[in-house]
Scaffold this motif. Structure first.
Motif, PDB file in Angstrom:
ATOM      1  N   LEU A  35       0.831  -1.200   0.000  1.00  0.00           N
ATOM      2  CA  LEU A  35       0.000   0.000   0.000  1.00  0.00           C
ATOM      3  C   LEU A  35       0.870   1.256   0.000  1.00  0.00           C
ATOM      4  CD1 LEU A  35      -2.883   1.158   0.149  1.00  0.00           C
ATOM      5  CD2 LEU A  35      -2.683   1.085   2.651  1.00  0.00           C
ATOM      6  N   PHE A  36       1.895   1.262   0.851  1.00  0.00           N
ATOM      7  CA  PHE A  36       2.799   2.411   0.894  1.00  0.00           C
ATOM      8  C   PHE A  36       3.598   2.536  -0.400  1.00  0.00           C
ATOM      9  CE2 PHE A  36       2.372   2.132   5.625  1.00  0.00           C
ATOM     10  CZ  PHE A  36       1.892   3.426   5.808  1.00  0.00           C
ATOM     11  N   GLN A  37       3.934   1.404  -0.999  1.00  0.00           N
ATOM     12  CA  GLN A  37       4.621   1.446  -2.293  1.00  0.00           C
ATOM     13  C   GLN A  37       3.724   2.079  -3.352  1.00  0.00           C
ATOM     14  OE1 GLN A  37       5.953  -2.389  -3.682  1.00  0.00           O
ATOM     15  NE2 GLN A  37       6.438  -1.630  -5.725  1.00  0.00           N
ATOM     16  N   ALA A  38       2.431   1.741  -3.326  1.00  0.00           N
ATOM     17  CA  ALA A  38       1.491   2.312  -4.289  1.00  0.00           C
ATOM     18  C   ALA A  38       1.321   3.813  -4.050  1.00  0.00           C
ATOM     19  CB  ALA A  38       0.139   1.603  -4.183  1.00  0.00           C
ATOM     20  N   ILE A  39       1.242   4.221  -2.782  1.00  0.00           N
ATOM     21  CA  ILE A  39       1.140   5.648  -2.463  1.00  0.00           C
ATOM     22  C   ILE A  39       2.394   6.380  -2.930  1.00  0.00           C
ATOM     23  CG2 ILE A  39       1.062   7.332  -0.580  1.00  0.00           C
ATOM     24  CD1 ILE A  39      -0.682   5.320   0.967  1.00  0.00           C
ATOM     25  N   SER A 184      -4.437   7.888 -11.401  1.00  0.00           N
ATOM     26  CA  SER A 184      -5.147   6.601 -11.361  1.00  0.00           C
ATOM     27  C   SER A 184      -5.368   6.048 -12.761  1.00  0.00           C
ATOM     28  CB  SER A 184      -6.493   6.763 -10.644  1.00  0.00           C
ATOM     29  OG  SER A 184      -7.319   7.683 -11.331  1.00  0.00           O
ATOM     30  N   LEU A 185      -5.349   6.909 -13.776  1.00  0.00           N
ATOM     31  CA  LEU A 185      -5.580   6.448 -15.142  1.00  0.00           C
ATOM     32  C   LEU A 185      -4.431   5.592 -15.672  1.00  0.00           C
ATOM     33  CD1 LEU A 185      -7.126   9.704 -16.670  1.00  0.00           C
ATOM     34  CD2 LEU A 185      -8.319   7.596 -16.052  1.00  0.00           C
ATOM     35  N   VAL A 186      -3.203   5.804 -15.145  1.00  0.00           N
ATOM     36  CA  VAL A 186      -2.084   4.997 -15.642  1.00  0.00           C
ATOM     37  C   VAL A 186      -2.178   3.564 -15.133  1.00  0.00           C
ATOM     38  CG1 VAL A 186      -0.567   7.001 -15.882  1.00  0.00           C
ATOM     39  CG2 VAL A 186      -0.492   5.648 -13.779  1.00  0.00           C
ATOM     40  N   SER A 187      -3.091   3.299 -14.204  1.00  0.00           N
ATOM     41  CA  SER A 187      -3.312   1.912 -13.794  1.00  0.00           C
ATOM     42  C   SER A 187      -3.857   1.085 -14.958  1.00  0.00           C
ATOM     43  CB  SER A 187      -4.276   1.849 -12.604  1.00  0.00           C
ATOM     44  OG  SER A 187      -5.579   2.275 -12.990  1.00  0.00           O
ATOM     45  N   ALA A 195      -4.693   3.240  -7.322  1.00  0.00           N
ATOM     46  CA  ALA A 195      -5.914   2.640  -7.878  1.00  0.00           C
ATOM     47  C   ALA A 195      -5.670   1.199  -8.330  1.00  0.00           C
ATOM     48  CB  ALA A 195      -6.429   3.482  -9.053  1.00  0.00           C
ATOM     49  N   PHE A 196      -4.464   0.931  -8.867  1.00  0.00           N
ATOM     50  CA  PHE A 196      -4.137  -0.422  -9.303  1.00  0.00           C
ATOM     51  C   PHE A 196      -4.115  -1.370  -8.104  1.00  0.00           C
ATOM     52  CE2 PHE A 196      -1.398  -3.908 -10.584  1.00  0.00           C
ATOM     53  CZ  PHE A 196      -1.805  -4.161 -11.890  1.00  0.00           C
ATOM     54  N   ARG A 197      -3.541  -0.895  -6.985  1.00  0.00           N
ATOM     55  CA  ARG A 197      -3.526  -1.718  -5.773  1.00  0.00           C
ATOM     56  C   ARG A 197      -4.942  -1.997  -5.286  1.00  0.00           C
ATOM     57  NH1 ARG A 197      -1.821  -5.994  -3.620  1.00  0.00           N
ATOM     58  NH2 ARG A 197      -1.890  -6.048  -1.346  1.00  0.00           N
ATOM     59  N   GLY A 198      -5.820  -1.003  -5.396  1.00  0.00           N
ATOM     60  CA  GLY A 198      -7.204  -1.217  -5.002  1.00  0.00           C
ATOM     61  C   GLY A 198      -7.863  -2.305  -5.832  1.00  0.00           C
ATOM     62  N   LYS A 199      -7.611  -2.291  -7.159  1.00  0.00           N
ATOM     63  CA  LYS A 199      -8.191  -3.328  -8.019  1.00  0.00           C
ATOM     64  C   LYS A 199      -7.641  -4.703  -7.661  1.00  0.00           C
ATOM     65  CE  LYS A 199      -7.225  -1.246 -11.959  1.00  0.00           C
ATOM     66  NZ  LYS A 199      -7.167  -0.972 -13.426  1.00  0.00           N
ATOM     67  N   GLU A 200      -6.357  -4.760  -7.304  1.00  0.00           N
ATOM     68  CA  GLU A 200      -5.783  -6.044  -6.898  1.00  0.00           C
ATOM     69  C   GLU A 200      -6.485  -6.603  -5.664  1.00  0.00           C
ATOM     70  OE1 GLU A 200      -1.151  -6.412  -8.285  1.00  0.00           O
ATOM     71  OE2 GLU A 200      -1.579  -5.571  -6.314  1.00  0.00           O
ATOM     72  N   ALA A 216     -10.310   6.274  -1.667  1.00  0.00           N
ATOM     73  CA  ALA A 216     -10.793   7.646  -1.841  1.00  0.00           C
ATOM     74  C   ALA A 216     -10.328   8.532  -0.691  1.00  0.00           C
ATOM     75  CB  ALA A 216     -12.315   7.659  -1.944  1.00  0.00           C
ATOM     76  N   VAL A 217     -10.363   8.003   0.526  1.00  0.00           N
ATOM     77  CA  VAL A 217      -9.892   8.765   1.694  1.00  0.00           C
ATOM     78  C   VAL A 217      -8.397   9.057   1.577  1.00  0.00           C
ATOM     79  CG1 VAL A 217      -9.522   8.680   4.200  1.00  0.00           C
ATOM     80  CG2 VAL A 217     -11.702   7.917   3.229  1.00  0.00           C
ATOM     81  N   ILE A 218      -7.618   8.075   1.110  1.00  0.00           N
ATOM     82  CA  ILE A 218      -6.177   8.274   0.950  1.00  0.00           C
ATOM     83  C   ILE A 218      -5.894   9.353  -0.092  1.00  0.00           C
ATOM     84  CG2 ILE A 218      -4.028   7.186   0.216  1.00  0.00           C
ATOM     85  CD1 ILE A 218      -5.062   4.566   1.391  1.00  0.00           C
ATOM     86  N   TYR A 219      -6.623   9.326  -1.217  1.00  0.00           N
ATOM     87  CA  TYR A 219      -6.462  10.380  -2.224  1.00  0.00           C
ATOM     88  C   TYR A 219      -6.752  11.753  -1.616  1.00  0.00           C
ATOM     89  CZ  TYR A 219      -5.748   7.556  -6.449  1.00  0.00           C
ATOM     90  OH  TYR A 219      -5.224   6.732  -7.418  1.00  0.00           O
TER      91      TYR A 219
END
Length: 247
Positions: A35-39, A184-187, A195-200, A216-219
């Motif tokens: 998650l932190f890597q995705a952020i 998020s579009l580059v996911s 966003a990619f992590r969320g889909k995973e 959404a809260v993190i964004y």
């Protein structure tokens, strides 16, 4: 599964035990590093892409200020670049960059593709922001520089940009805030961002409502401080310009 049919935890999120189980799973020791890597990827894409884009936008803006027949090619290229890429959706730009790079470079990383697409898009939009800042510089300042025999380049560097950038930076920060969300579009091309992590996580059986609610809260937490910074700088610029006008 058909839309509207609850999956694991989808229809039972009102159940406290299910909610706690989803929460513990989302913030589990196995998931937190990813998650932190995705952020970090989301912030890196925004900072690097928009940072380089801002520098390139200054060059585009300088090209649009070129005068005479010698400066005509620079003006045509600069205006053409801005007008084209401001009218193409970012996702389409991303796919164009992906297929263009894939045609000439084998094994190019998706991170490089995403950064390139963001740079192109940010350059086109930020050049308009900088152009607005340039137009805010009083004409008398430019005329005074000409009277002192300043070259066009020296006038741009020593007179125009120092006054234009304080005006341009607050809306540039606002653009960066918006782009935190647009990363998020580059996911869609497989870049491992938020966003990619969320889909995973949803594909692993977690509740889509729960996962993307937290995403959404993190964004929001990522973008809100930058929004406040942009408003603070905008108020400072407005205050300083008002004081200058009163003088």
């Amino acid at each position: 599964r058909p839309l509207g049919v609850p999956g694991q935890g989808e229809g039972d999120l009102m159940n406290w035990d299910t909610f706690v189980a989803q929460l513990l799973r989302f913030f589990s020791p196995q998931n937190l590093p990813l998650l932190f890597q995705a952020i970090g990827m989301t912030l890196a894409l925004t900072a690097i892409g928009c940072g380089i884009g801002f520098v390139l936008a200054m060059l585009i803006s300088a090209g649009r200020q070129a005068t005479g027949w010698a400066g005509l090619p620079f003006r045509i290229v600069s205006i053409g670049f801005v007008e084209v890429f401001r009218r193409i959706p970012f996702l389409v730009v991303t796919y164009l960059v992906l297929f263009f790079i894939a045609a000439f470079v084998k094994g190019a990383s998706l991170f490089f593709v995403a950064i390139t697409a963001i740079c192109i898009y940010a350059t086109a939009y930020m050049s308009e922001i900088i152009r607005t800042g340039i137009e805010s510089v009083p004409r008398q300042q430019i005329e005074a520089a000409a009277a002192m025999n300043f070259s066009r380049w020296r006038t741009l560097v020593d007179v125009i940009f120092p006054q234009a950038l304080p005006v341009a930076i607050p809306p540039a920060i606002a653009f960066m805030v918006a782009f935190i969300k647009d990363t998020s579009l580059v996911s869609q091309i497989g870049v491992f961002e938020l966003a990619f992590r969320g889909k995973e996580l949803v594909n692993k059986g977690m509740s889509g409502l729960f996962v993307f609610g937290i995403i959404a809260v993190i964004y929001f937490l990522l973008s809100y401080p930058l929004t406040r910074l942009g408003r603070y700088l905008e108020n400072r610029v407005a205050s300083s310009r008002g004081q200058g006008t009163r003088r």
